[in-house]
Structures are given as structure tokens and as C-alpha cells.
Scaffold this motif. Sequence first.
Motif, mmCIF file in Angstrom:
data_model
loop_
_atom_site.group_PDB
_atom_site.id
_atom_site.type_symbol
_atom_site.label_atom_id
_atom_site.label_comp_id
_atom_site.label_asym_id
_atom_site.label_seq_id
_atom_site.Cartn_x
_atom_site.Cartn_y
_atom_site.Cartn_z
ATOM 1 N N LEU A 53 67.418 19.634 14.320
ATOM 2 C CA LEU A 53 68.483 19.427 15.441
ATOM 3 C C LEU A 53 66.707 18.909 16.501
ATOM 4 O O LEU A 53 67.195 19.190 16.982
ATOM 5 N N SER A 54 66.117 18.172 15.603
ATOM 6 C CA SER A 54 65.221 17.039 16.258
ATOM 7 C C SER A 54 65.505 16.630 17.071
ATOM 8 O O SER A 54 65.506 15.374 16.378
ATOM 9 N N SER A 55 65.414 16.220 17.970
ATOM 10 C CA SER A 55 65.710 14.440 18.021
ATOM 11 C C SER A 55 64.625 13.583 18.289
ATOM 12 O O SER A 55 63.828 13.612 18.889
ATOM 13 N N TRP A 56 65.410 12.161 18.453
ATOM 14 C CA TRP A 56 64.323 11.409 18.407
ATOM 15 C C TRP A 56 64.572 10.455 20.436
ATOM 16 O O TRP A 56 65.624 10.328 20.941
ATOM 17 N N LYS A 57 63.803 10.539 21.282
ATOM 18 C CA LYS A 57 63.249 10.189 23.024
ATOM 19 C C LYS A 57 63.000 9.143 22.454
ATOM 20 O O LYS A 57 61.605 8.400 22.347
#
Length: 925
Positions: free
Chosen positions: A433-437
Amino acid sequence: MTKKLIETSIPLDIINDESAYDKMPGIGAHPKGLHHWWARLPLPAARAVLFASIVDDPSARPDEFPTPEACQEERDRLFGIIRRLCQKKIHLHQEAFREANAEIKRQCGNDLPTVLDPFAGGGSIPLEAMRLGLPALATDLNPVAVLINKVALEILPRWANQPPLNPDSAQRPGAPKQWHRARGMAEDLRYYGRRINEEVKRRIGQHYPKARVGNKEYNVITWLWARTVRCPNPVCSCQMPLVRSFVLSTKRSPRPYSEPIIERSANGNTITGYVVKYGEPAVKSTIARRGATCIACGQFMPLKDIRQFGLDNNGFQSQLLALVTDVGSGNGKQYLSPNKEQEQIAASVPNSWEPDVDLPDSPRWFSPPLYGLTTYAQLFTKRQLLSLNTLNEAITSVITELKNSGAPSEYCKALHFAFTVTINRLADFNCSLSSWKSSGEQQMHLFTRQAIPMVWDYTEANILEPKAISWLNAIDITAESIETVLSDISTAQNAKQQNAATHEFAQPTYLISTDPPYYDNIGYSDLSDFFYVWLRHGLQEQYPDLLRTVLVPKMEELVAAEARYGGKAAAKEHFETGFRAAFGAFRKGMDPRFPLTVYYAFKQSEDADADNSPKIGDDLFAEEAVTLTTGWETLLAGLVTSGFQITATWPVKASQKWRMVAMGTNALTSYIVLACRPRPEDAPTATRREFAQRLRRELPAAIEILQASNLAPVDLAQAAIGPGIAIFSRYAQVLEQSGKPMRMKTALALVNQALAEVLVEQEGDFDAETRWALAWYADHQFESGDFGKANQLAGSKNTAVNALTQTGIVRSGGGRVKLLAREELAADWDPTHDSRTVVWEITQHLIKRLQAKGEEGAARLYRLLDGRASAARELAYGLFTLCERKGWSQEALAYNSLVLAWNGILAQSQQLPKAEAGEQGRLDL
């Protein structure tokens, strides 16, 4: 009872500024780096409030300070101590702690109180008590909170000022001769952390392959993945990717993006892989709020069908979109196309222990279960689970080796504890659930807000390499954090698991200061299960009693969770009963020398009961100044019914414009700190009329103080509740005409009405043109209106339309009148040559300059106005209230921003040379 400084005056400016800075992300080494906690109280506020709760206000010592001037001189001296306590990077200013401690001892002698925070949470209050040299006790029902507090209060002080054990430290160039505070343990964490990394790399390094381009190999920093669903179009039926954006970086030109390779055939479509290209993608995303569109055939799939797909298939499959790699030699990142080998290696990771326990059924905070991700194990990829488990095993191996070499057993336990806590930092970043910015080319952590949301395209970090979100980076953050925790006068204190509602006090010896739960605003126990499962896996043997339950205890938690307690009414009853019990117990345990201090930050829409709400007239600002809230009502009712009266109210900034939910919004930015004392047994009874009359007499002065503190307009209504209910809480009862006791909800409504009346009265202080502009703005904003009506309104304000036109704020012609918007105001306006400047004009020009050129530009205009701008802040408060009532959010934001920037504008204007200020009157906007 001796009145304390907090009950009279505190330096809000410095406390607010430093508290806002303290909550800012990316400020370097800080105690909050030990472990994540939600809505953590800013440390400068906790530090200042504790000090001000202990030292006497000079007015309470007339023998020493017999005149107002002597009292103020002494307050200024105490304010100086608080200002030094609120310095940035306070761990580098140990003299501030020593000075404050000497003052506390001077005023308390040898009889120091024990500071108790019964809802300790992330531990800001007990930490600051310990750093001030005070005895401290942190209690909380939540075992994650207890463990966080044990690190700061028990473990680090126990091993303070000890040299490191590792063999390299003494020989390291530049090694200190003395290892002050926790520097020795930090050094060991870094040394043995590297040993652990080497062991993990040896065990599972083959599952973290390098990326190969020709004959060159690059370390992968992050793998970027997208979840997929089967396209509902039977002619297509491909695994369609769910992607927020195919653009990988918005910082670069041309932009790198990932493009799917689509193989079409008579039997359907297949996405065989992805290739990284540069420029603008033909399709920027595939999923939005309503659903997803298949990139192969264009078929739309509603969100409800995506949810059902996830539920039917126990989650989703994933496809590898791109690799983010280290170029090497300090040249940054590059984006590479993935290949089947990378996907196959990720798929072939062996199974390991997993936290196979259910996520809560609470869609408000947890959306993954709606899509078939129902356990904590499903929030991680197989490789992420393997890496976290292998870290646990390597920690045990290295600590066992250290213990066998003769290291003290308790110190080994302390290192084990710190390493296990660090695993939680990795878990926060290293989950699916870690996203890429893309704007920052960085991997974001899960808890950017107080929830666990669903994420479609996600990241997978290489935990073995230093340039990634890796173990070594996590260890560095932990080590840097523990170096900031202790002061030179800190000694070991206590943290234990305790339900605040059932706490029994043997003696009244505690200074109680707390940030209690916010009704149903944050689900602490449910959220902290994410961390608890890993802490329990690594520390259950060390803390068997604290970690005996499979998940964090829920039923006793003071939160109004409807699903947990069987409905809204039952949840409300559980919370209110527990709250009253807790504050009733606090009264028995309080040291009578010191007030109870309670922090509160809450904003939630809820309608007041119509039959109990007072009716308000049709004045310009006379609407409810703040929507009544269950949270505020319950807190205040709990205090009052438990026998407390409020003796002071202070607004403390919790955050600044960089806070995620406050960016570009009028979000609540302050805590309200209430100082409370037990109400005298012989407190009088009042009628509703007497209460309302006292509100009208006393509230205006309190509002002036709040406005003078530069409180954001968005917070004014919430902050005004404190001094209003302070009046209510003086009475044993306030009786309605029927003879029944007044409810807290009714008292809050009366406070809101009184605030509205204060704002209306402030309108009378403005010039006639400004009062006309206010009334016209309320009806027309910046739209044109009939000349006759405008002139009639102008006559009632003792002015005329032609006079308004001459001021430059109005345009008139063709039978129409228009109040000019900010962008329409004269760009060459020169206040030094304007014979008639009005408050409305000044306010709008200041906002215009602030928006165009920031605080420095507004400061130059402020200097040119030569004192005429002082009323602009007062007008901004009123205009914000009006805009909120009208639903004009962008306009409200403009006025809120001006007040927030006011102190900065004043400070910069005072630094401008006089010659420069007077040389150029033209604004040139």
C-alpha cells in the motif's frame, strides 16, 4: 490555590511558531523518528505547557511582585525561559533544560510532582516531563503506545552516557571521548545494524536481483507494480492494469512513463509486459473514483465490479510496470523497462511467517477489505514478508552472538527492542500500500493520513541497498532519533499499560496533562494493529504480558466506534461513561498545587438540537460561529460533570500549510489547551439569563486576546468555546426557565451566539466605506448590482456611491454598481499618496500582494501604510466567518491566509530600511 502562569499568560507566538515547525515533515533528527504515531502532540507545546503549569504567575506572589510593572517584568523573565525551551533542535541546547529545571526546583523545592499522561499515545507529554527533570508516568491501554514510551522513558535513560560495545567505535577517527546521553547506543545500532544487513543479504540477497542493461548492472531501488483485474469484455478478457498514472516522474523533461505491450489475437488480448518511454503517454491512467477503463479495449468496469472481483479472487494479481534503479556515482535514478526474469524472481520467493490475522471491518479507516484484502498478510508481497521475517531472524542471531560474547543481557534486550521497533518503520514503507510519488521521485509510506486506504499501483523497495527505503536507512533514522530524546538531566521513568477509565489513585500527587481520544475521529487501536503484529512477532518473549493478545485490545478503548459497540447510541454511551469515569478519577489523583491541562483538536459537522439552540438575528456575521460537535460536547461535559472548572484556554498551532489535509483548505490547525481546576464545593447556581449576560460581558475581551495571538480565523470559533464554557463551568448548575439543568449542547450554542455578537460589534469599529463593502459583499460578493439599492445601503452607512467610487473599491456606471475583486484593484495604488484609505481597500491589497509576492511583498506594503493596516486582521476574521457561512471556500482561504501570515508580515516590515519603504509607493503588481 496558587495561580500558575498558564492560568494568566503564556508566550503564544513562539509556542505556536515552534509547534508548527515541530509538526513539519523533513526537519531532521527528532524523537518522533522512533516510531510512527497518529496526531502526535507537538513537543514545544507539551514542554511549554508543563513548565507554565508548574511555575507561579507573579500576581499570586504579591509580597515579591507588588506592582503590575513588577509582575510583568517577572512574567517576561519566565517567558524568556519558555522561549529558550522552544528553540529548534532543542537537543542541541541542553542549557535550556537545565535552566528550566532550576526554576522548577526553586519554585517547588524538593517536592516535585509526578507528571502523568493517562492517554500517553506517542508520548510527547511524558517525554518532555522527563527532559525537564520531572518524574513521569506514561500510561495507555494500547500496547504499541506503551512500547513507544518504554523506549524513551525506560530503555534510553537506563543506558545513558554509556560507551558503545562494538569493537570499531574506539578506533573510529573522530570518535568522542565521552558518549553523552544515548550516543553510545546509537553507535551500536549503526554498527550491529550493518551486521544484520550483511546477514540478511547473505540469506535472501538472491531475491533482490540487479537490473541488467547490456553489460552493465544496476542496483534496483524500487520495483513499481500495478494490480490487475480481468477485463469484463469477453472479446478482450486481458488482465487490465489499475494505474493512477503511467508517468513515472514529473520532474524530468521529457517525462519517463510506462507503456503496456498489448498482444492482440482472436482469442483475446494479453498484456505481455511494459516498456519505459519518454514524452507524454497516450493513456495517462486507467482508474479513477468511478471505476477503471481497460487499456486494451476501452471497456469500462465500475468500481463495484472491481470490488466484487477482489472479493471473489481473494485480492488481485500484479504486473511489474518499471524498475527504478541507481545510476551510480551520485548521478541519481533511472527508469528501466521490466522483464520476465524480474517478475519470475519476485513470484518464486518462498513462503515465510505471515501476520495472518483479519483487518477490521471498518470502511471509514480501512478500505482494503472492501476489495478482498482481508488480512494483514495480504498488505505485503511475498518478498516483503520474507524480508521482514529474515530481519527478525537476523536480529535474533546477531543479538545472541553479542550476548554470548559477554555483553550485558539487559543491554542486549535494549538493542533487540530498538531493532524490532525499526522493523515497523520499514513495514510502513515496505508494504503493498506504499505508493510512488512521481513529483518527488520517491516512495511514500502507508500512513500519510490516519487510515489504511486502498492503493492500486504500489512500490516494493530494495531493503538491502542504501539508496532505497532500506534497512540501513531505517537504522540511521532510529539512531539519529534516539540521540535527540534525552536531556542531560533525564533519568529513567515509567510506562505501563493502564485503562484511564479504571485508574485508581492512592494519593493526590500527580500533575496530570493529557491529549485525550477524539470521540470517533481516530481509530488508534485498529490502526496500530498494523505495527502490533510485527512487534508481537519480535518481542513477545521479552514482553509476554504486554503482548499476550493476538491484536491490540479493543473493547475498553475510549472511542465511539458504532460497529464495535452495536450502534451510534451504544458507542456514544460507552465513550461518555468512560470519559466521565476517567476525569472523575483524575480529580482524585491531582496534586492540588497544579491545574489539569487537556489538549483538544476536533472539527466535525453535526446539527444542534433545534429546540435547544438559541435563535440568532440577521446581523452580518450572526450565524452559528462553529458547528456544534459531539467531540467537543463530550469532552466539556465530561470535565464539567466531573467537577472541573476551566481556568484558562490557549490555542496552540498543530500544523502549518504543509499539513496534507490543510493544503489549500481552511482545515483546523490548532489544539485548544484547557487549564482546569476542581470546582469549589460551594459554587453558585445561575439562571440561563445570568449565564448569557456574563458571556456578553466577558467574551469580548477573551476574543480580543485570541485574535491578538494571531489565531487562524478557521480556529477562532473552536478556540472561543474554551473561555465561553469556562464561564459555564464556574457554576454548580445553570438552570433553564423550566428549572432543568442546562445541557452542554445548549451552552455551546449560547457561546456561539455570543461570539457572533462580538464579531458584529467589531464591524462597528470600521469606517463607513468598509461597513458598506461588508454588507454589499455578503449579498453580491464581486457581482454587480442595482445602483439604487447600492446608494440606499450607502446612505444607511453614512456614505454615498460616489464616495465609494473615489476610494477605488467600487465601479459605478449604467445604473449598476460593482465591488471590485482583488485582481481588478489598481495595480499602481500608492497608499502614501491616497488621501482616503479604507480598511476594506487595505485588506484586499494586502491579500493581493501576499498572493503575488509572499510575506516579503506584503511586508513592503504594510510598511508603506505606516500603521493604517492594523484593522485589516480584524476585518479578515469577520470576512472568514462570513465566507464559511456562505460556502465561499476560496475566499475564506484568502482571509485565513492573511491572518496566518500576519506575524511574518509584521516581522519583515520592521526589518525594512525606512528609506527603502518610502522610495517606492507603486505596487507594480
